[in-house]
Design an enzyme around this catalytic site. Structure first.
Site, short mmCIF file in Angstrom:
data_model
loop_
_atom_site.label_atom_id
_atom_site.label_comp_id
_atom_site.label_asym_id
_atom_site.label_seq_id
_atom_site.Cartn_x
_atom_site.Cartn_y
_atom_site.Cartn_z
N HIS A 131 -5.08 22.21 17.57
CA HIS A 131 -4.71 23.07 16.21
C HIS A 131 -4.50 20.97 15.24
O HIS A 131 -5.54 20.58 14.34
CB HIS A 131 -3.10 23.36 16.21
CG HIS A 131 -2.80 23.78 15.27
ND1 HIS A 131 -1.68 23.19 14.88
CD2 HIS A 131 -3.61 24.33 14.29
CE1 HIS A 131 -1.83 24.63 13.06
NE2 HIS A 131 -2.72 24.60 12.81
N CYS A 155 5.04 21.48 17.85
CA CYS A 155 4.84 21.71 16.92
C CYS A 155 4.20 22.81 16.01
O CYS A 155 4.69 23.28 15.03
CB CYS A 155 3.41 20.89 16.69
SG CYS A 155 3.73 18.57 16.97
N HIS A 156 3.02 23.81 16.74
CA HIS A 156 2.89 24.38 16.22
C HIS A 156 3.06 25.70 17.06
O HIS A 156 2.31 26.96 16.68
CB HIS A 156 1.40 25.03 14.88
CG HIS A 156 2.34 24.19 14.00
ND1 HIS A 156 1.06 22.53 14.24
CD2 HIS A 156 2.74 23.74 12.95
CE1 HIS A 156 1.73 21.31 12.94
NE2 HIS A 156 2.55 22.24 12.33
N GLY A 157 3.66 25.34 17.96
CA GLY A 157 3.51 27.09 19.46
C GLY A 157 2.52 27.22 19.36
O GLY A 157 2.01 28.64 19.47
#
Lengths: 191, 431
Positions: A131, A155-157
């Site tokens: 990502h 960080c963003h799952g």
């Protein structure tokens, strides 16, 4: 200088040539072209100097001894200044990865495609979330391995499964498998 | 300057006469920010922020040059020299805190400056070029601030650099080579730190250059004002000095009061504790957030979670984030209403206060929040409204709205009547 578009007298012919093109036009175009080529030639090193330098590229391949990794264990190595995860999968993890229909995944790949022949249990991936480049958790003992038992990026799952394939979250692709080869039964050379 | 009644500079003694002949610098200053520059008499405090932004630029350059004397842009020692500045260098802590908070205050001031531009439509003819140059300055500021934040080489520095350069990796095919080229390696390291330092030193001077163009472009039509009615006669104006030098000076005092409060009492309030941990390429902080001034745009970046036809979500986010600022370039032509000031635009005013401003607040909050529900959903709604506002609502409002009656002149707006208006005298606006 006299008007150049007028009729060609012997006098102007000497300067302009028969086709009405002035010597000066030619010199002008030639000089500007030459300067233009020169300017482009100068831009090249200016752009190229930003690319990785020789010493950075010299670190572009790394040898790792994977013999001592037990099943179910993973190590973090460094490849091109980035974390590299080397994991020896347990039979349960292998069957869990093989159970999934690969074509249903966001980035369809089977475990066999992500490992080397004869080394189905040795999963080598970059430890860089696809990502935005965070280091996923799960390589070290006791870290959160996400809903699919592989890696989890806090960080963003993004959740990765036991074959480090993206299963949930914003990451677009599986954890990258770098170019590597087994130089012996227990040593890999990455890059 | 363009107004015929602008006072002319007159050198009084031998030295100024000599200078005026050889290098008319005092004449330039007199005409640009002195008594020779007529300015609308009704400017509110919202017109302070240009001068304050200029002050911030100077503050950042001065403190930055000082910090560069003690800092070494090398990945091995960068973190150490930053701590050296904080602990060993005389007044180093003050210089660094002033520089770090100065960046935040620079953005506060510039955001208010932009906000003023939005409400009073300062971007409209004849001031389009001022606006366009302003957007360029803002983009340069963002680049400069981003690179500056990398220099202390803490955890947030490192991972911020990684995430932001990772954005370029979202571009198909050429993305990854571009990312490697920007960093000079496969991850942020010495090469990246060095070039960021070099550019962080250079860009403020580029900004200063564009600021000069911005002010130059401003001085052609002159400042706008809260009524949005153009200057008609000398009665509508006062000389910049002493009227607005005094008003800006007062504003500067307030600004410094707030700034010093932050620098001396809350110096790390706007920072992240993680940045006091040295950069570690093998461990990501649990919660990566950019500096607060990037939050609205970071929220837009993260709002895209599903692929849009053949465009991957990550690329959509990157495109949307850049588009969120690039759309400002088209504002002068999207908002077609002939009336400038939001005070005389009832419908625009509603969409501004109850649409755009809450949207920005939501984006701001979500950008700093972790990427989980409900913040993802909120960011998506706010992002959609943000683009809707600029691309649909503004053009639509400007075509259906019936503006309230404008005052005849600035003087009438200020004094309640303008003799010239009463007499019906036809004065041609000076341009």
């Amino acid at each position: 200088m006299a008007d150049t578009t007028g009729t060609a007298t012997p006098e102007t012919l000497a300067v302009h040539g028969e086709d009405g093109v002035r010597r000066r036009d030619f010199i002008n175009i030639a000089a500007v072209s030459f300067a233009g080529v020169g300017a482009v030639a100068v831009v090249l090193p200016l752009v190229s100097q930003m690319a990785p330098s020789a010493d950075v590229l010299a670190e572009s391949s790394t040898e790792i001894d994977v013999g001592s990794i037990e099943a179910g264990q993973a190590i973090k190595a460094v490849f091109r200044k980035q974390p590299l995860f080397v994991r020896r999968l347990t039979p349960a993890e292998i069957s869990q990865a093989d159970k999934v229909d690969a074509s249903s995944l966001r980035d369809p790949q089977t475990l066999a495609e992500r490992t080397k022949e004869g080394h189905l249990d040795m999963l080598v991936t970059m430890g860089v979330c696809t990502h935005l480049g965070c280091v996923p958790l799960g390589a070290a003992e006791g870290e959160n391995r996400g809903e699919f038992g592989g890696y989890f990026c806090p960080c963003h799952g993004s959740h990765y499964d036991t074959a480090a394939r993206i299963r949930k979250g914003p990451a677009p692709t599986n954890l990258v498998v770098p170019d590597y080869e087994f130089t012996s039964d227990t040593v890999i050379r990455v890059g | 300057m363009s107004f015929p009644w602008a006072r002319q500079y007159e050198p009084k003694n031998g030295l100024t006469k000599f200078l005026d002949e050889k290098l008319p610098l005092p004449r330039l200053v007199y005409g640009a920010i002195g008594a020779g520059y007529p300015v609308p008499r009704n400017l509110s405090y919202m017109w302070n922020f240009g001068v304050l932004a200029g002050f911030c630029l100077v503050l950042q350059i001065v403190t930055g040059v000082v910090l560069a004397m003690h800092y070494a842009p090398n990945a091995l020692v960068a973190f150490g020299t930053t701590e050296h500045i904080m602990r060993d260098v005389n007044w180093g802590w003050m210089m660094r805190y002033a520089h770090a908070n100065g960046a935040s205050f620079f953005f506060i001031v510039v955001y208010l400056h932009i906000f003023r531009g939005f409400f009073y439509s300062s971007y409209k003819a004849p001031r389009e070029m001022i606006w366009l140059l302003g957007v360029v300055i803002f983009l340069l500021m963002m680049a400069t601030a981003f690179m500056g934040y990398v220099l202390p080489w803490g955890q947030m520095s490192f991972w911020g650099a990684k995430v932001i350069t990772g954005l370029f990796g979202a571009i198909p095919i050429v993305g990854e080579p571009i990312q490697v080229w920007l960093l000079g390696g496969f991850a942020p390291d010495n090469a990246a730190l060095n070039r960021f330092f070099s550019l962080h030193f250079l860009l403020p001077f580029v900004i200063a250059g564009v600021v000069i163009l911005h002010i130059w472009a401003l001085h052609i039509p002159g400042s706008s004002n809260p009524t949005g009615v153009e200057i008609k006669t000398e009665a509508d104006t006062v000389p910049f000095h002493p009227y607005y030098t005094a008003k800006d000076g007062f504003g500067l005092g307030i600004f410094l009061l707030l700034f010093c409060t932050m620098v001396f009492f809350l110096p790390n309030y706007l920072g992240h504790p993680d940045n006091y941990i040295e950069a570690n390429p093998l461990s990501t902080p649990a919660h990566i957030v950019p500096e607060w001034y990037f939050w609205p745009f970071y929220a837009i970046l993260r709002a895209f979670t599903v692929d849009f036809f053949f465009v991957p979500a990550k690329l959509m986010g990157v495109l949307a984030m850049f588009a969120a600022i690039l759309v400002w370039f088209f504002l002068p032509w999207l908002d077609k209403s002939p009336v400038r000031s939001g005070h005389y635009r009832p419908l625009f005013r509603k969409f501004f206060w109850f649409g755009l401003i809450p949207t920005m607040a939501v984006l701001f909050y979500c950008g700093g929040a972790p990427a989980e529900e409900p913040f993802v959903m909120l960011s998506q709604l706010a992002t959609a409204y943000y683009f809707l506002h600029f691309l649909v609502i503004l053009p639509l409002v400007s075509s259906i709205e019936k503006p309230e009656p404008l005052p005849y002149s600035i003087t009438e707006a200020v004094l309640g009547s303008d003799k010239k208006a009463v007499l019906g005298e036809n004065t041609t606006p000076a341009v």
